[in-house]
Write a protein that holds these residues in place. Sequence first.
Motif, PDB file in Angstrom:
ATOM      1  N   THR A 146      -2.369   4.724   9.946  1.00 16.93           N
ATOM      2  CA  THR A 146      -2.752   3.380  10.372  1.00 16.93           C
ATOM      3  C   THR A 146      -4.184   3.322  10.888  1.00 16.93           C
ATOM      4  O   THR A 146      -4.824   2.259  10.861  1.00 16.93           O
ATOM      5  N   ALA A 147      -4.730   4.456  11.327  1.00 19.06           N
ATOM      6  CA  ALA A 147      -6.109   4.481  11.812  1.00 19.06           C
ATOM      7  C   ALA A 147      -7.123   4.356  10.687  1.00 19.06           C
ATOM      8  O   ALA A 147      -8.304   4.082  10.935  1.00 19.06           O
ATOM      9  N   VAL A 148      -6.677   4.547   9.445  1.00 18.16           N
ATOM     10  CA  VAL A 148      -7.567   4.466   8.281  1.00 18.16           C
ATOM     11  C   VAL A 148      -7.407   3.089   7.650  1.00 18.16           C
ATOM     12  O   VAL A 148      -6.325   2.741   7.174  1.00 18.16           O
ATOM     13  N   LEU A 149      -8.467   2.302   7.643  1.00 17.04           N
ATOM     14  CA  LEU A 149      -8.382   0.921   7.180  1.00 17.04           C
ATOM     15  C   LEU A 149      -7.849   0.806   5.757  1.00 17.04           C
ATOM     16  O   LEU A 149      -7.031  -0.066   5.458  1.00 17.04           O
ATOM     17  N   SER A 150      -8.294   1.696   4.874  1.00 20.83           N
ATOM     18  CA  SER A 150      -7.866   1.603   3.473  1.00 20.83           C
ATOM     19  C   SER A 150      -6.369   1.836   3.309  1.00 20.83           C
ATOM     20  O   SER A 150      -5.768   1.390   2.326  1.00 20.83           O
ATOM     21  N   ASP A 151      -5.753   2.506   4.280  1.00 23.03           N
ATOM     22  CA  ASP A 151      -4.313   2.755   4.179  1.00 23.03           C
ATOM     23  C   ASP A 151      -3.483   1.503   4.459  1.00 23.03           C
ATOM     24  O   ASP A 151      -2.293   1.453   4.133  1.00 23.03           O
ATOM     25  N   ILE A 152      -4.097   0.483   5.047  1.00 31.69           N
ATOM     26  CA  ILE A 152      -3.398  -0.794   5.182  1.00 31.69           C
ATOM     27  C   ILE A 152      -3.154  -1.376   3.792  1.00 31.69           C
ATOM     28  O   ILE A 152      -2.115  -1.992   3.531  1.00 31.69           O
ATOM     29  N   ASP A 153      -4.110  -1.160   2.894  1.00 32.77           N
ATOM     30  CA  ASP A 153      -3.915  -1.586   1.509  1.00 32.77           C
ATOM     31  C   ASP A 153      -2.779  -0.807   0.857  1.00 32.77           C
ATOM     32  O   ASP A 153      -2.048  -1.336   0.017  1.00 32.77           O
ATOM     33  N   VAL A 154      -2.625   0.463   1.222  1.00 34.30           N
ATOM     34  CA  VAL A 154      -1.511   1.266   0.711  1.00 34.30           C
ATOM     35  C   VAL A 154      -0.181   0.643   1.128  1.00 34.30           C
ATOM     36  O   VAL A 154       0.758   0.535   0.330  1.00 34.30           O
ATOM     37  N   MET A 155      -0.111   0.220   2.382  1.00 36.58           N
ATOM     38  CA  MET A 155       1.115  -0.420   2.869  1.00 36.58           C
ATOM     39  C   MET A 155       1.382  -1.721   2.115  1.00 36.58           C
ATOM     40  O   MET A 155       2.533  -2.013   1.745  1.00 36.58           O
ATOM     41  N   ALA A 156       0.344  -2.494   1.875  1.00 34.16           N
ATOM     42  CA  ALA A 156       0.507  -3.751   1.146  1.00 34.16           C
ATOM     43  C   ALA A 156       1.019  -3.494  -0.268  1.00 34.16           C
ATOM     44  O   ALA A 156       1.915  -4.207  -0.753  1.00 34.16           O
ATOM     45  N   ARG A 157       0.466  -2.475  -0.951  1.00 36.72           N
ATOM     46  CA  ARG A 157       0.922  -2.152  -2.307  1.00 36.72           C
ATOM     47  C   ARG A 157       2.359  -1.664  -2.289  1.00 36.72           C
ATOM     48  O   ARG A 157       3.147  -1.975  -3.191  1.00 36.72           O
ATOM     49  N   THR A 158       2.715  -0.897  -1.255  1.00 34.99           N
ATOM     50  CA  THR A 158       4.078  -0.376  -1.155  1.00 34.99           C
ATOM     51  C   THR A 158       5.079  -1.513  -1.018  1.00 34.99           C
ATOM     52  O   THR A 158       6.102  -1.554  -1.710  1.00 34.99           O
TER      53      THR A 158
END
Length: 260
Positions: free
Chosen positions: A96-108
């Motif tokens: 969650t500290a990595v901004l780009s991983d929020i996009d990972v959550m959205a894709r998931t």
Amino acid sequence: MTQPLVFITGASSGIGQALAHRYHRAGFRLALVARRTSEVKTWASAQGISHDSYEIYSADVSVTDSIVAAGRDCIARQGVPDVVIANAGISVGMDTAVLSDIDVMARTFATNNIGMAATFQPFVDAMVQRGSGTLVGIGSVAGIRGLPGHGAYCASKAAVISYCESLRGELRPHGVRVVTVSPGYIDTPLTQQNRYSMPFLMQPADFAERAFRTIRAGVSYRVIPWQMGVVAKLLRMLPNPLFDKVLAGRPRKRRQSEMQ
């Protein structure tokens, strides 16, 4: 057209492919959905499945219009399925500290949750009008408790379990079954890059056999294999401090940047 029909997403590999093979053996016609349609066609040919017993639909489950169009096309070309299996899913670690991983959550969530609802949507009214049919959501034992570094996937599969439970209550009065199957660890491309132990690891064909029997019986919810169901229940019962201690130091799911 007298043979029953099964509609399966994520049919290009892993669990989806294994389920397609098992349903073919049971005499079902196949409606196979994947982005990589050439791989599905190559696989079907290698299995000796006759061209008149299956259709392949190109769709991206994470894009609502795409998967809904595939469902409507299936009804037009093959009729209303007897069984719809929303199997397509992705599993990627996140921080969650990595901004780009929020996009990972959205894709998931777009794939595992919105994509599941969109997979079912074209068939609900038709099944209700017919008074029969089975919608199958593929969950995961990862949806029972949150695992460090695996927040997107765990949250999405917890949502799958709750969503299917809600849908089951809505459709039960109309003769339409909703079955939730939660796999443990299955030897597929989704798990082969995991860097932690995977107890009771199953081969896809073994899982498909047990899932087929579960779906045919109309069981509302089942963890496969049953041993992982016991493990999951025990983990659910652990007080939070003890659960956190048990998972302390456990290797995390690979993030997108760490995957090959």
